[in-house]
Write a protein that holds these residues in place. Sequence first.
Motif, short mmCIF file in Angstrom:
data_model
loop_
_atom_site.label_atom_id
_atom_site.label_comp_id
_atom_site.label_asym_id
_atom_site.label_seq_id
_atom_site.Cartn_x
_atom_site.Cartn_y
_atom_site.Cartn_z
N SER A 1 47.27 -11.12 67.96
CA SER A 1 46.19 -10.32 67.38
C SER A 1 45.01 -10.15 68.34
CB SER A 1 45.70 -10.94 66.07
OG SER A 1 45.19 -12.24 66.31
N SER B 1 57.81 -7.22 65.55
CA SER B 1 56.96 -7.41 64.37
C SER B 1 57.27 -6.33 63.33
CB SER B 1 55.48 -7.36 64.75
OG SER B 1 55.12 -6.06 65.18
N GLN C 1 40.27 -11.52 64.73
CA GLN C 1 41.51 -11.69 63.97
C GLN C 1 41.38 -11.04 62.60
OE1 GLN C 1 41.95 -15.97 64.23
NE2 GLN C 1 43.43 -15.84 65.89
N THR D 1 47.70 -15.95 63.43
CA THR D 1 48.35 -15.19 64.49
C THR D 1 48.15 -15.92 65.82
OG1 THR D 1 46.32 -13.89 64.70
CG2 THR D 1 48.09 -12.94 63.36
N ARG E 1 56.05 -14.31 61.69
CA ARG E 1 54.72 -13.73 61.43
C ARG E 1 53.62 -14.40 62.24
NH1 ARG E 1 56.04 -17.23 57.49
NH2 ARG E 1 54.47 -18.52 56.43
N LEU F 1 52.74 -13.10 65.91
CA LEU F 1 52.10 -11.81 66.12
C LEU F 1 50.82 -11.99 66.95
CD1 LEU F 1 52.17 -8.77 65.29
CD2 LEU F 1 50.69 -9.40 63.37
#
Length: 344
Positions: free
Chosen positions: A108, A64, A179, A19, A103, A106
């Motif tokens: 985090s 997302s 994470q 991420t 993806r 994203l």
Amino acid sequence: MRLQCANMNISLPVYQHPTLTILIDDSQSFLDSLAFQLPPQMARKVFHDTQAALEWLRDAYRQSPSKTQSIRVNYDEQSFSFDRRTVAVDIDQIYRQSLNRRRFMLPSVLVIDYAMPQMNGLAFCQAVQDLPCKKILFTGQADEKIAIEAFNRGLIDRFIKKGDHDALDHLEAEIRTLQKEFFHAQSLTLKDLLSRHSYTFLSDPAMEALVEQLCKRHGFVEYYLFPNPTGILFFDIQGKATLMVVETEASLMSQLEVAQDYGAPLELLTGLREMRLVPFFSDSGGMYTDALRHDWLSYCLPAQICFGTQDYYWALFDFPAHYMRESFYSFAEFLRDQSADVKS
């Protein structure tokens, strides 16, 4: 100093992938220096403008995929009663997240400075409190009292002083920890539903430790729960896919029963009965058929055992290309694209 809550033993998330770490500081030179010192494979995005960071974060989460997209709740359509609800989990949707090119975008973990002219770090954390990202207050000015108060209010997850002699090492370690915690939090509902049925290994600390070992040993950077056969689908940084097939005594006995019904070769029946083999009959829907009689051995590997709350029999198979024909976007490609964007 660093504030850290107790590490909850919640075992494996149902999926995990690289991420973005978001770095926010009003000093562009500090951001450049910090981004340069973090490992190349720790993808990051930097902001020196808090308003731009707020807008980008909200947009990123709007784009997302929902963490509940794999869950469907049905109810009695005759009476429209929610007292007769059933919950279905579409596990295919979990591993198919690996086909989402966004993806890796994203966010985090946020690493945010405390003293900024537009908005201080705690005010920013308050503004994004509804978002699931984890937050690290990274500052040279905030004192312990401010940090403890923010931590107790749930505004931040960690606090690190810029002036600590090992601040960067601790920052990197905390980013990696948070994470993982991010995906644990995203997985809680799904994991609770799945671990009550065929996916008990999700709640087993021994399997969590094994998955971490496999990631380090083989360079896996992302993984997803896989439905048939039950297991975990791993990808390395270049996008090479490997399936960890996970069997229990009960599931191996189910394989044995089907193989017996088809009159399978004695060597296969014995290997399954003695739990020495893990099969992956990838060309026949996962179970033995007559068509595999003369080539059954190529679909089996020696069973390795994970001794957890129960014994799990597992093996790593190359993932067949026909199982996922869509184009795959690897983390290595993402890092190259990010680097090109920065240079341009």
